[in-house]
Design an enzyme around this catalytic site. Structure first.
Site, PDB file in Angstrom:
ATOM      1  N   LEU A 150       0.830  -1.219   0.000  1.00 41.46           N
ATOM      2  CA  LEU A 150       0.000   0.000   0.000  1.00 41.46           C
ATOM      3  C   LEU A 150       0.855   1.255   0.000  1.00 41.46           C
ATOM      4  CD1 LEU A 150      -0.067   1.660   2.948  1.00 41.46           C
ATOM      5  CD2 LEU A 150      -1.305  -0.358   3.630  1.00 41.46           C
ATOM      6  N   CYS A 264       9.400   4.012   4.849  1.00 47.27           N
ATOM      7  CA  CYS A 264       9.683   2.760   4.136  1.00 47.27           C
ATOM      8  C   CYS A 264      10.953   2.806   3.295  1.00 47.27           C
ATOM      9  CB  CYS A 264       8.482   2.355   3.283  1.00 47.27           C
ATOM     10  SG  CYS A 264       7.076   1.846   4.287  1.00 47.27           S
TER      11      CYS A 264
HETATM   12  P1  NAD Z   1       3.810   2.172  12.419  1.00 48.64           P
HETATM   13  O1  NAD Z   1       4.955   2.549  13.266  1.00 48.64           O
HETATM   14  O2  NAD Z   1       2.840   3.202  11.955  1.00 48.64           O
HETATM   15  O3  NAD Z   1       2.964   1.034  13.135  1.00 48.64           O
HETATM   16  C1  NAD Z   1       3.516  -0.042  13.847  1.00 48.64           C
HETATM   17  C2  NAD Z   1       2.585  -0.336  15.016  1.00 48.64           C
HETATM   18  O4  NAD Z   1       2.993  -1.545  15.660  1.00 48.64           O
HETATM   19  C3  NAD Z   1       2.604   0.747  16.099  1.00 48.64           C
HETATM   20  O5  NAD Z   1       1.291   1.218  16.318  1.00 48.64           O
HETATM   21  C4  NAD Z   1       3.170   0.031  17.316  1.00 48.64           C
HETATM   22  O6  NAD Z   1       2.635   0.511  18.544  1.00 48.64           O
HETATM   23  C5  NAD Z   1       2.745  -1.401  17.051  1.00 48.64           C
HETATM   24  N1  NAD Z   1       3.480  -2.418  17.791  1.00 48.64           N
HETATM   25  C6  NAD Z   1       4.814  -2.485  18.048  1.00 48.64           C
HETATM   26  N2  NAD Z   1       5.096  -3.598  18.765  1.00 48.64           N
HETATM   27  C7  NAD Z   1       3.936  -4.254  18.945  1.00 48.64           C
HETATM   28  C8  NAD Z   1       3.581  -5.487  19.571  1.00 48.64           C
HETATM   29  N3  NAD Z   1       4.502  -6.265  20.148  1.00 48.64           N
HETATM   30  N4  NAD Z   1       2.279  -5.854  19.596  1.00 48.64           N
HETATM   31  C9  NAD Z   1       1.347  -5.079  19.022  1.00 48.64           C
HETATM   32  N5  NAD Z   1       1.620  -3.907  18.380  1.00 48.64           N
HETATM   33  C10 NAD Z   1       2.902  -3.506  18.343  1.00 48.64           C
HETATM   34  O7  NAD Z   1       4.451   1.432  11.140  1.00 48.64           O
HETATM   35  P2  NAD Z   1       3.753   1.157   9.729  1.00 48.64           P
HETATM   36  O8  NAD Z   1       4.062   2.271   8.804  1.00 48.64           O
HETATM   37  O9  NAD Z   1       2.360   0.717   9.945  1.00 48.64           O
HETATM   38  O10 NAD Z   1       4.634  -0.065   9.221  1.00 48.64           O
HETATM   39  C11 NAD Z   1       4.463  -1.368   9.726  1.00 48.64           C
HETATM   40  C12 NAD Z   1       5.201  -2.334   8.828  1.00 48.64           C
HETATM   41  O11 NAD Z   1       4.606  -2.325   7.533  1.00 48.64           O
HETATM   42  C13 NAD Z   1       6.673  -1.995   8.584  1.00 48.64           C
HETATM   43  O12 NAD Z   1       7.403  -3.172   8.452  1.00 48.64           O
HETATM   44  C14 NAD Z   1       6.651  -1.248   7.273  1.00 48.64           C
HETATM   45  O13 NAD Z   1       7.883  -1.316   6.587  1.00 48.64           O
HETATM   46  C15 NAD Z   1       5.570  -2.029   6.531  1.00 48.64           C
HETATM   47  N6  NAD Z   1       4.880  -1.289   5.477  1.00 48.64           N
HETATM   48  C16 NAD Z   1       4.460  -0.017   5.707  1.00 48.64           C
HETATM   49  C17 NAD Z   1       3.813   0.677   4.692  1.00 48.64           C
HETATM   50  C18 NAD Z   1       3.410   2.119   4.879  1.00 48.64           C
HETATM   51  O14 NAD Z   1       3.114   2.769   3.868  1.00 48.64           O
HETATM   52  N7  NAD Z   1       3.381   2.642   6.084  1.00 48.64           N
HETATM   53  C19 NAD Z   1       3.576   0.055   3.447  1.00 48.64           C
HETATM   54  C20 NAD Z   1       3.973  -1.263   3.284  1.00 48.64           C
HETATM   55  C21 NAD Z   1       4.640  -1.928   4.301  1.00 48.64           C
END
Ligand code: NAD
Length: 437
Positions: A150, A264
């Site tokens: 996404l 990312c």
């Molecule tokens: P983010 O920091 O917004 O969200 C991560 C969430 O995980 C936080 O709310 C945090 O509190 C929670 N968390 C941490 N440890 C936890 C645990 N043990 N149990 C439950 N919750 C926990 O990050 P994001 O942007 O959502 O990215 C998440 C993953 O997705 C990353 O690996 C990122 O590379 C990948 N990703 C992100 C996007 C994007 O556009 N943001 C797109 C594709 C992939």
């Protein structure tokens, strides 16, 4: 189907809401109580177009709830891992402590045959390590790697109708029992024609990092061309139009500017290089080091251009930065090039005001020393130079005549090459783009 989504940030909150929209019964779990309170009240804890309406819509059906209690995952058949994988402090590699904690915390709540689905972006080899962890608990749960593609700003539609699904299963086989379960989860987009590819674990993990590396390379390629265009007096926007007409190249992601940022691309290419090194294949990704340095050079270049634009000094110059988010339609400021430039200008003696339609609260948390102003018109008052650094539509559509009466000097640096240079020059502005004469 009952589904748990562990980690409710930019990826997980949208995923949870979209899975409920697809008709599933979803529990979103996060360790951040503030996020969970906000999501439980159908309030998006960050700005993502359409998310709040979607939360209201699905919560009224009773199919979506949120908690900080991991034991609520018990009873779900599918568990999505959506926690963060940030860059390790002082190192290039990815910090996997959140993924490890989420999976370890989930283990005791798994029932035989449950499916654990990794969506976070992880270094290749993580899925196989986590599978071992699951097996060591004598659990019969299956691990699938199902990377997420996404784009922030389009996250809801990208989740509901993605370009493709990739399912990485241990044996890479269509007959793996997890495949039909995930097909049921994604039944609606699959029946609408979204293609799906079945791979083994390492291939699925690599698909995501390879895709991000390709995108980062494309951006740095055109930014390298911008450096050349500046040296040769050519125009990189026309160059991109012309090479982009070759459909083997394509025009998308060929916009020269201040470079990429966000939560990312920068950390993903660094983690990819670090992992390649661990695998003894570092030579294969040496080029990504150059991609990263071209990207970081953009920020320094903008600081230098701003100094030139301001008559050779930044000391005491009032500079307004239009845009703080790493891209429009998002409030995400993680590794935002706009904010990094604003902070460098301030360090070099300029008096910087930053404005942004959505990202000011997040920006102020990261860079409290900068001055922030919500109203564009007020932010530009008496400015010696304006810098358009995040191409929100409202900044693209600014009226140079109207604005001209508010600033103290009509100078603008278009860090995203989105303004009509002739129009701004005709209104008496000194206009500078990047890689343009
Ligand atoms: P983010 O920091 O917004 O969200 C991560 C969430 O995980 C936080 O709310 C945090 O509190 C929670 N968390 C941490 N440890 C936890 C645990 N043990 N149990 C439950 N919750 C926990 O990050 P994001 O942007 O959502 O990215 C998440 C993953 O997705 C990353 O690996 C990122 O590379 C990948 N990703 C992100 C996007 C994007 O556009 N943001 C797109 C594709 C992939």
């Amino acid at each position: 189907m009952r589904i748990s989504v562990i980690g409710c940030g930019y990826l997980g909150a949208v995923h949870a809401a979209c899975m409920a929209k697809l008709g599933h019964d979803v529990i979103g779990i996060d360790v951040d109580a503030r996020k969970i309170d906000s999501l439980s009240a159908a309030k998006a804890p960050f700005f993502e177009p359409g998310l709040e309406d979607l939360l209201e819509d699905v919560q009224s059906t009773g199919r979506l709830s949120f908690t900080t209690d991991m034991s609520a995952a018990a009873g779900s058949q599918v568990h999505f891992i959506c926690v963060g994988t940030p860059q390790k402090k002082g190192e290039n590699g990815a910090d996997l402590t959140y993924v490890d904690a989420a999976v370890s915390g989930l283990l005791e709540h798994l029932a035989p045959g449950d499916i654990v689905v990794g969506k976070s972006t992880v270094p290749v080899g993580t899925a196989s390590r986590l599978s071992e962890l699951i097996r060591a608990q004598e659990s019969t749960a299956h691990l699938v790697w199902n990377p997420e593609f996404l784009r922030e700003g389009h996250a809801v539609s990208d989740t509901l109708s993605p370009d493709r699904f990739v399912y990485g299963v241990v044996d890479g086989s269509e007959d793996h029992p997890a495949v039909s379960v995930l097909d049921e989860v994604y039944a609606a987009p699959l029946s609408a024609g979204t293609p799906r590819l079945i791979t083994d674990h390492p291939t699925a993990e690599l698909v995501k990092t390879a895709a991000n590396s390709f995108l980062a390379t494309k951006i740095s390629f055109i930014n390298a061309m911008a450096e050349l265009c500046e040296a040769a007096g050519a125009d990189v926007t026309r160059l991109a139009d012309a090479i982009g007409m070759d459909d083997r190249i394509g025009r998308k992601f060929l916009n020269a500017g201040i470079g990429f940022g966000g939560g990312c691309l920068p950390k993903d290419i660094r983690a990819f290089m670090a992992r390649a090194g661990e695998l003894g294949a570092d030579q294969a990704l040496t080029f990504l080091r150059e991609v990263d340095s071209i990207n970081m050079r953009r920020r320094t270049r903008v600081v230098e251009l701003t100094r030139e634009l301001c008559g050779g000094t930044l000391l005491g110059r009032r500079i307004t930065v239009l845009g703080a988010a790493f891209k429009p339609e998002s409030d995400d400021v993680r590794d935002s090039p706009a904010l990094s430039i604003a902070a460098q200008l301030q360090l070099q003696g300029a008096v910087v005001t930053v404005t942004d339609p959505k990202a000011l609260a997040n920006a102020a948390k990261r860079f409290p020393e900068l001055h922030y102003e919500t109203e564009t018109n007020i932010s530009v008052e008496k400015a010696d130079a304006l810098l358009l650094l995040t191409e929100w539509p409202e900044y693209r559509n600014l009226d140079p005549y109207e604005l001209g009466g508010r600033v103290s000097a009509r100078r603008i640096l278009d860090g995203r090459n989105v303004l009509n240079a002739e129009k701004w020059r005709a209104a008496g502005w000194t206009y500078r783009g990047l890689g343009r004469p």
